[in-house]
Write a protein that holds these residues in place. Structure first.
Motif, PDB file in Angstrom:
ATOM      1  N   SER A 112       0.841  -1.203   0.000  1.00  0.00           N
ATOM      2  CA  SER A 112       0.000   0.000   0.000  1.00  0.00           C
ATOM      3  C   SER A 112       0.873   1.249   0.000  1.00  0.00           C
ATOM      4  O   SER A 112       2.002   1.238   0.511  1.00  0.00           O
ATOM      5  N   TYR A 113       0.309   2.316  -0.566  1.00  0.00           N
ATOM      6  CA  TYR A 113       1.003   3.601  -0.582  1.00  0.00           C
ATOM      7  C   TYR A 113       0.033   4.683  -0.120  1.00  0.00           C
ATOM      8  O   TYR A 113      -1.096   4.777  -0.612  1.00  0.00           O
ATOM      9  N   TYR A 114       0.483   5.481   0.838  1.00  0.00           N
ATOM     10  CA  TYR A 114      -0.319   6.572   1.397  1.00  0.00           C
ATOM     11  C   TYR A 114       0.329   7.900   1.030  1.00  0.00           C
ATOM     12  O   TYR A 114       1.486   8.154   1.363  1.00  0.00           O
ATOM     13  N   ASP A 115      -0.449   8.743   0.361  1.00  0.00           N
ATOM     14  CA  ASP A 115       0.006  10.083   0.011  1.00  0.00           C
ATOM     15  C   ASP A 115      -0.863  11.088   0.762  1.00  0.00           C
ATOM     16  O   ASP A 115      -1.607  10.719   1.674  1.00  0.00           O
ATOM     17  N   LEU A 135       7.666   1.617   5.346  1.00  0.00           N
ATOM     18  CA  LEU A 135       8.857   2.043   4.618  1.00  0.00           C
ATOM     19  C   LEU A 135       8.600   3.402   3.990  1.00  0.00           C
ATOM     20  O   LEU A 135       7.493   3.687   3.531  1.00  0.00           O
ATOM     21  N   TRP A 136       9.625   4.218   3.963  1.00  0.00           N
ATOM     22  CA  TRP A 136       9.566   5.468   3.195  1.00  0.00           C
ATOM     23  C   TRP A 136      10.979   5.930   2.885  1.00  0.00           C
ATOM     24  O   TRP A 136      11.959   5.467   3.474  1.00  0.00           O
ATOM     25  N   LYS A 137      11.044   6.842   1.933  1.00  0.00           N
ATOM     26  CA  LYS A 137      12.332   7.395   1.530  1.00  0.00           C
ATOM     27  C   LYS A 137      12.734   8.498   2.507  1.00  0.00           C
ATOM     28  O   LYS A 137      11.916   9.316   2.901  1.00  0.00           O
ATOM     29  N   GLU A 138      13.994   8.477   2.874  1.00  0.00           N
ATOM     30  CA  GLU A 138      14.530   9.513   3.758  1.00  0.00           C
ATOM     31  C   GLU A 138      15.124  10.657   2.943  1.00  0.00           C
ATOM     32  O   GLU A 138      15.676  10.417   1.868  1.00  0.00           O
ATOM     33  N   GLU A 157       3.339   4.402  16.763  1.00  0.00           N
ATOM     34  CA  GLU A 157       3.907   5.322  15.778  1.00  0.00           C
ATOM     35  C   GLU A 157       4.651   4.553  14.690  1.00  0.00           C
ATOM     36  O   GLU A 157       5.449   3.660  14.982  1.00  0.00           O
ATOM     37  N   ALA A 158       4.369   4.885  13.447  1.00  0.00           N
ATOM     38  CA  ALA A 158       5.063   4.253  12.325  1.00  0.00           C
ATOM     39  C   ALA A 158       6.516   4.722  12.309  1.00  0.00           C
ATOM     40  O   ALA A 158       6.802   5.915  12.435  1.00  0.00           O
ATOM     41  N   SER A 187       7.279  10.009  -2.332  1.00  0.00           N
ATOM     42  CA  SER A 187       7.933  10.157  -1.033  1.00  0.00           C
ATOM     43  C   SER A 187       6.969  10.002   0.141  1.00  0.00           C
ATOM     44  O   SER A 187       7.285  10.403   1.260  1.00  0.00           O
ATOM     45  N   GLY A 188       5.788   9.399  -0.117  1.00  0.00           N
ATOM     46  CA  GLY A 188       4.840   9.156   0.967  1.00  0.00           C
ATOM     47  C   GLY A 188       5.164   7.888   1.740  1.00  0.00           C
ATOM     48  O   GLY A 188       6.300   7.395   1.729  1.00  0.00           O
ATOM     49  N   ARG A 189       4.154   7.345   2.399  1.00  0.00           N
ATOM     50  CA  ARG A 189       4.321   6.201   3.311  1.00  0.00           C
ATOM     51  C   ARG A 189       3.913   4.909   2.616  1.00  0.00           C
ATOM     52  O   ARG A 189       2.764   4.751   2.202  1.00  0.00           O
ATOM     53  N   TYR A 190       4.845   3.983   2.480  1.00  0.00           N
ATOM     54  CA  TYR A 190       4.530   2.639   2.011  1.00  0.00           C
ATOM     55  C   TYR A 190       4.276   1.746   3.220  1.00  0.00           C
ATOM     56  O   TYR A 190       4.884   1.911   4.280  1.00  0.00           O
ATOM     57  N   CYS A 191       3.371   0.797   3.036  1.00  0.00           N
ATOM     58  CA  CYS A 191       3.130  -0.209   4.063  1.00  0.00           C
ATOM     59  C   CYS A 191       3.024  -1.562   3.376  1.00  0.00           C
ATOM     60  O   CYS A 191       2.273  -1.720   2.407  1.00  0.00           O
ATOM     61  N   ILE A 192       3.800  -2.524   3.865  1.00  0.00           N
ATOM     62  CA  ILE A 192       3.678  -3.897   3.389  1.00  0.00           C
ATOM     63  C   ILE A 192       2.881  -4.669   4.441  1.00  0.00           C
ATOM     64  O   ILE A 192       3.309  -4.778   5.589  1.00  0.00           O
ATOM     65  N   SER A 193       1.714  -5.158   4.048  1.00  0.00           N
ATOM     66  CA  SER A 193       0.831  -5.901   4.957  1.00  0.00           C
ATOM     67  C   SER A 193       0.872  -7.378   4.611  1.00  0.00           C
ATOM     68  O   SER A 193       0.723  -7.751   3.441  1.00  0.00           O
TER      69      SER A 193
END
Length: 201
Positions: A112-115, A135-138, A157-158, A187-193
């Motif tokens: 999933s990707y959250y923007d 996961l996200w890019k720093e 907290e993620a 550059s948003g928030r990825y989540c692997i479920s």
């Protein structure tokens, strides 16, 4: 990978430093290819309430995407190795849930990707165990995207390359993501479920 068991407010595992640098490199390479194939929430098994979508993000179930070739996916292989790693399985021993996870016989993985503005309202998963890895890019380019176990008013907290394993029937939600800057693409928030459970055979 560092795993700790927490009994309160509901049994769950916290995982730090989930993936090694080598595995992370292969996962990010796969994400770079998969991002263009992410689907809207109504095409990724989104939970509904009162005919309204509870999820606002984009995602892709990797088992149907890859089909018979799912074994080539670094993400799928890495998540299986996290959930069924002896360190994680044995961490459930204080309440004997290690016995339950050992008898699961199906699993699936969702990327999933959250923007900006994306969130997931209160819902539960139709599985036995849910694993989330963030996961996200720093440098981090957003705020929010934290996991809340709603029945207990408990927020986790993620953190980048960290995650949690919890009982799928526990009602949970994801707080809205707000982008602060966009120095990098996606550059948003990825989540692997990862979901696993028992299916009749």
């Amino acid at each position: 990978m560092k795993v700790t068991f927490h009994s309160e407010p509901t049994p769950h595992l916290r995982i730090k430093d989930v993936f090694s640098d080598r595995i992370l490199e292969s996962i990010w390479s796969e994400i770079a290819v998969l991002h263009a194939h992410l689907l809207p929430p109504d095409e990724t098994g989104s939970a509904h309430f009162d005919n309204k979508l509870l999820k606002q993000n984009s995602g892709l179930y990797l088992y149907p995407y890859y089909g018979d070739s799912v074994g080539v996916s670094p993400i799928v292989n890495a998540m299986h190795n996290v959930v069924f790693n002896p360190q994680a399985v044995e961490a459930w021993d204080p309440i004997h849930l290690s016995k339950m996870i050992k008898i699961t016989n199906w699993e699936t993985v969702l990327l999933s990707y959250y923007d900006s503005g994306d969130r997931y309202r209160s819902h539960y998963d139709v599985a036995m165990f849910t694993t989330l890895v963030w996961l996200w890019k720093e440098p981090k380019a957003f705020t929010g995207g934290d996991l809340k176990l709603d029945e207990y008013d408990y927020t986790i907290e993620a953190e980048n390359n960290c995650g949690v394993i919890f009982l799928s029937p526990d009602v949970h939600s994801v707080s809205p993501v707000a982008m602060t800057h966009r120095e990098m693409h996606n550059s948003g928030r990825y989540c692997i479920s990862h979901f696993c459970g028992i299916k009749n055979v």
